[in-house]
Design an enzyme around this catalytic site. Structure first.
Site, PDB file in Angstrom:
ATOM      1  N   GLU A 160       2.126   5.020  -4.285  1.00  0.00           N
ATOM      2  CA  GLU A 160       2.096   5.940  -5.451  1.00  0.00           C
ATOM      3  C   GLU A 160       3.413   6.687  -5.582  1.00  0.00           C
ATOM      4  OE1 GLU A 160      -0.297   5.761  -3.048  1.00  0.00           O
ATOM      5  OE2 GLU A 160      -1.490   4.421  -4.303  1.00  0.00           O
TER       6      GLU A 160
ATOM      7  N   ASP B 150      -9.272   3.362  -2.067  1.00  0.00           N
ATOM      8  CA  ASP B 150     -10.248   3.854  -1.073  1.00  0.00           C
ATOM      9  C   ASP B 150     -11.519   4.397  -1.717  1.00  0.00           C
ATOM     10  OD1 ASP B 150      -8.202   3.213   0.577  1.00  0.00           O
ATOM     11  OD2 ASP B 150      -7.687   5.266   1.123  1.00  0.00           O
TER      12      ASP B 150
ATOM     13  N   ASP C  89       0.821  -1.214   0.000  1.00  0.00           N
ATOM     14  CA  ASP C  89       0.000   0.000   0.000  1.00  0.00           C
ATOM     15  C   ASP C  89       0.855   1.266   0.000  1.00  0.00           C
ATOM     16  OD1 ASP C  89      -2.303   1.511   0.046  1.00  0.00           O
ATOM     17  OD2 ASP C  89      -2.522   1.431   2.218  1.00  0.00           O
TER      18      ASP C  89
HETATM   19  C1  GLC Z   1      -4.916   3.412   2.853  1.00  0.00           C
HETATM   20  C2  GLC Z   1      -5.409   2.143   2.161  1.00  0.00           C
HETATM   21  C3  GLC Z   1      -6.469   1.491   3.007  1.00  0.00           C
HETATM   22  C4  GLC Z   1      -5.905   1.186   4.383  1.00  0.00           C
HETATM   23  C5  GLC Z   1      -5.379   2.460   5.035  1.00  0.00           C
HETATM   24  C6  GLC Z   1      -4.656   2.171   6.336  1.00  0.00           C
HETATM   25  O1  GLC Z   1      -5.919   4.350   2.913  1.00  0.00           O
HETATM   26  O2  GLC Z   1      -5.880   2.427   0.880  1.00  0.00           O
HETATM   27  O3  GLC Z   1      -6.936   0.319   2.403  1.00  0.00           O
HETATM   28  O4  GLC Z   1      -6.874   0.615   5.199  1.00  0.00           O
HETATM   29  O5  GLC Z   1      -4.464   3.099   4.153  1.00  0.00           O
HETATM   30  O6  GLC Z   1      -3.577   1.346   6.129  1.00  0.00           O
END
Ligand code: GLC
Length: 719
Positions: free
Chosen positions: A319, A429, A316
């Site tokens: 980007e 998200d 995650d």
């Molecule tokens: C980002 C991710 C989401 C995750 C959050 C906390 O917003 O896209 O899926 O729950 O971070 O890690």
């Protein structure tokens, strides 16, 4: 400009000296050509390609993006963005997928292989002009020809290399939330799922499982004896899937930080020092995933968690997301200081607001750091879209070294074309909005056209509050997406299936059970698409080229047999459905009773109760099903069921393999060829097994075009 023939239908135009993104896996041979087919080209500081569209042309593709399947009417910017508010005016989401198809009298595909910013104005400024602005004059452009949109897609996918094969358990239902904070909470979720008999294969660990948000650490307080815990959960049928973020916390004594510094593995600022940005843990450095050594180092960091029994990860914030940099924060604070005790007029007040609003993920920050590529410093902005791709590549290459024959679950938020070789993506998200369910439906075929087969959205929506019917309707759609995960944000209403009232739980349970029944079909269709470099989700237009079908955006073809028409409006008790040919409706109710109905070609209003999942079986096609179970490994597929809608003749190839290893690449898989033919008034059925022996019997139900039903059990012939 240099021009290469990659293969018969694919031409590559190399302008200037483009960066080698490694998106495309095939080399070409030089050919003579002076101009890029179809386009008028203007070259200034940037390159601009123009094409005059016919009023009937449809533009498919562009992967993870806003708006419709047909991209006409919008402007899209390829620049991986951490923007959680996917409102229709947004031009970039998390992925950068520069492939589209012009589908009309003249048809062709285009892939702009440039990892910086690319803008696609698809008839927005001038309604019939497609204008592509590429933020450079060094680029590879691929033009792909083919008989129709489906063929163009296949030609394109063929040059990208082998796609990612997840383990079979990754096709089960997955439960997530930001965050299940400690072992007790994870265990409670597992107990609630089991108590409510909701099938599930994995539970996610969001950022709070770590110590102070440090990658590859585990909070000892919240997860003592982590290895035992992982294995105990596995025995109960649940795999744990931890998150890994891109930023590495700056902290003396933290091994990942120390090693990164000692070996120069982090991205640099303009003074040549490790670049500092702030994300979850506060200040971090970003590993330079463009540097093969750094990639290798980071990839092998997954090993400790793998040794603890972990078999899947989600990457995650790659980007990469930046909450703020010191520079950006300083500027905003200075603006605030100078605004103090002032009578702010509209302009100065907006300036103050914007200086804080623009602090995260700012272009200025992306332009202020560097990667080391073959000894040279390259500005991040020019390679921006390759960051998440290479983080996921780092993980996949690490897994390959750690356990070469094992399939791991892996997916990413940011991506670029070609990343589907290493893992899947989720769509980031979203919100608990009906509009985002519809966006999810429209996005899936576009993602498939760009190679991303293993994908899905946060079912139920990540931000915001979901109500019962949105949860149900979204689940009824997500049972068809290869990645099927319910995930929600901190502070929102709980949305695990068991968090609702008894009636809602019952509908969600039976819908998830239906997913498990469909696994033989979903897995078979997924793997066939993967091996043939084809799509799993298609717009109707890819099979039915008539004008009506070409315009349908809220129904999808799933694999070769099914068409779905999901419900995506609040309080709707039905919807209009267009049938491009005669089909069999299998309306599945919560008791799994099939409601078969032969429906003729044309428009229909279909009543769909909240508990019902309508599934259409195409003519002369079959659907293979298994029994449901509490998780994928508990499924017994020695006997399978088939529903066939047959007029004269139908055939289906059922694919299966061990679901765990990469042995299928060596031809170790099962194929059962099922053939049904009408002879006089009876249907002759034959099922022949090629390869590994897994299925013994098929319980086939044939429904003919008059609605007559015949059941037969047949033995599979093994050679
Ligand atoms: C980002 C991710 C989401 C995750 C959050 C906390 O917003 O896209 O899926 O729950 O971070 O890690």
């Amino acid at each position: 400009m240099k021009v290469y023939e990659i293969k018969q239908y694919v031409t590559k135009y190399t302008i200037g000296q483009p960066f080698a993104t490694e998106a495309v896996m095939q080399e070409g041979k030089p050919i003579q050509k002076k101009q890029i087919d179809y386009f008028q080209v203007e070259e200034k500081e940037e390159l601009c390609l123009k094409y005059k569209m016919d009023s009937e042309d449809i533009v498919w593709g562009l992967g993870e993006n806003q708006r419709g399947m047909n991209k006409r009417g919008g402007v899209y910017e390829s620049y991986c963005s951490d923007d959680p508010n996917h409102t229709p005016d947004k031009k970039s989401l998390y992925g950068a997928h520069n492939f589209f198809i012009m589908d009309g009298e003249v048809g062709f595909g285009v892939f702009i292989d440039y990892p910086g910013k690319v803008t696609f104005d698809v008839g927005f400024t001038h309604k019939d002009i497609l204008e592509i602005t590429i933020g450079t004059t060094d680029v590879d452009i691929y033009i792909i020809k083919g008989e129709n949109a489906r063929e163009i897609t296949r030609e394109f996918l063929a040059i990208l290399g082998e796609g990612y094969a997840p383990p079979k358990w990754a096709f089960g239902y997955q439960q997530s939330r930001w965050s299940y904070r400690d072992a007790q909470e994870v265990e409670k979720v597992a107990e609630d799922l089991l108590y409510n008999r909701i099938p599930c294969d994995s539970i996610y660990l969001d950022i709070d499982y770590m110590e102070d948000y440090k990658d590859f650490t585990i909070s000892k307080e919240n997860f003592p004896n982590f290895r035992d815990f992982v294995n105990r959960m596995k025995q109960k049928g649940f795999r744990l899937i931890p998150i890994i973020d891109a930023g590495v916390k700056i902290e003396e004594g933290y091994d990942v930080y120390e090693e990164g510094i000692a070996n120069n593995y982090f991205c640099l600022d303009k003074k040549g020092k490790p670049f500092v940005a702030a994300v979850w843990p506060g200040k971090v450095h970003f590993p330079d995933f463009l540097n093969p050594e750094a990639r290798k180092w980071f990839g092998l960091k997954y090993k400790d968690l793998i040794n603890d029994g972990i078999e899947g990860f989600w990457n995650d914030m790659n980007e990469p997301a930046i909450f703020y940099t010191e520079e950006g924060l300083k500027e905003a604070i200075e603006t605030a200081e100078t605004s103090k005790n002032k009578n702010l007029d509209i302009h100065s007040f907006f300036h103050l607001m914007d200086s804080f609003r623009g602090i995260s993920n700012s272009l200025k920050d992306y332009q202020s750091f560097y990667h080391r590529v073959e000894g040279e410093l390259v500005n991040h902005h020019e390679l921006h879209n390759l960051y998440g791709y290479n983080m996921t590549r780092a993980a996949a290459e690490g897994f390959e070294e750690i356990d070469p024959n094992k399939r791991f679950l892996l997916f990413s938020r940011a991506s670029y074309i070609g990343m589907h070789r290493y893992g899947g993506i989720w769509t980031g998200d979203n919100h608990s909005w009906w509009q985002h369910l519809l966006l999810n439906i429209k996005m899936m075929p576009s993602l498939n056209m760009c190679g991303f087969l293993y994908s899905g959205a946060d079912t139920g929506g990540f931000s915001g509050e979901v109500n019962q019917q949105l949860m149900i309707r979204w689940t009824q759609f997500s049972i068809f997406t290869p990645l099927f995960r319910n995930h929600s944000a901190m502070g929102t209403r709980r949305q695990e299936p068991f968090a609702f009232d008894g009636e809602t739980i019952e509908v969600l349970r039976s819908t998830i059970e239906l997913r498990y029944k469909l696994i033989p079909y979903i897995y078979s269709e997924y793997m066939k698409a993967l091996l043939k470099k084809d799509v799993y989700f298609q717009p109707l237009a890819f099979q039915y080229p008539d004008e009506r079908s070409r315009r349908v955006e809220d129904q999808l073809l799933v694999g070769e047999t099914l068409m779905i028409a999901p419900l995506y409006e609040e309080n709707a008790i039905g919807r209009y459905v267009w049938l491009p040919e005669e089909m069999l409706l299998w309306g599945v109710h919560k008791n799994h009773e099939g409601n078969y109905r032969v429906m003729e070609k044309g428009d229909h209003y279909l009543e769909v109760a909240l508990e019902e999942t309508p599934i259409f079986i195409r003519k002369n096609k079959m659907l293979v099903l298994g029994k449901t179970g509490l998780n994928v490994e508990a499924l017994d597929h020695r006997e399978l069921q088939m529903i066939a809608f047959v007029d004269t003749k139908a055939s289906y190839i059922y694919y299966d393999d061990d679901g765990k290893t990469k042995e299928f690449r060596n031809g170790n898989y099962t194929e059962i060829i099922v053939e049904i033919e009408k002879v006089g008034e009876i249907f002759k059925i034959k099922a022949e097994n090629r390869g590994n022996r897994t299925v013994e019997k098929l319980h086939v139900e044939v429904i003919d075009t008059r609605g007559n039903r015949r059941k037969q059990t047949i033995d599979v012939i093994h050679d």
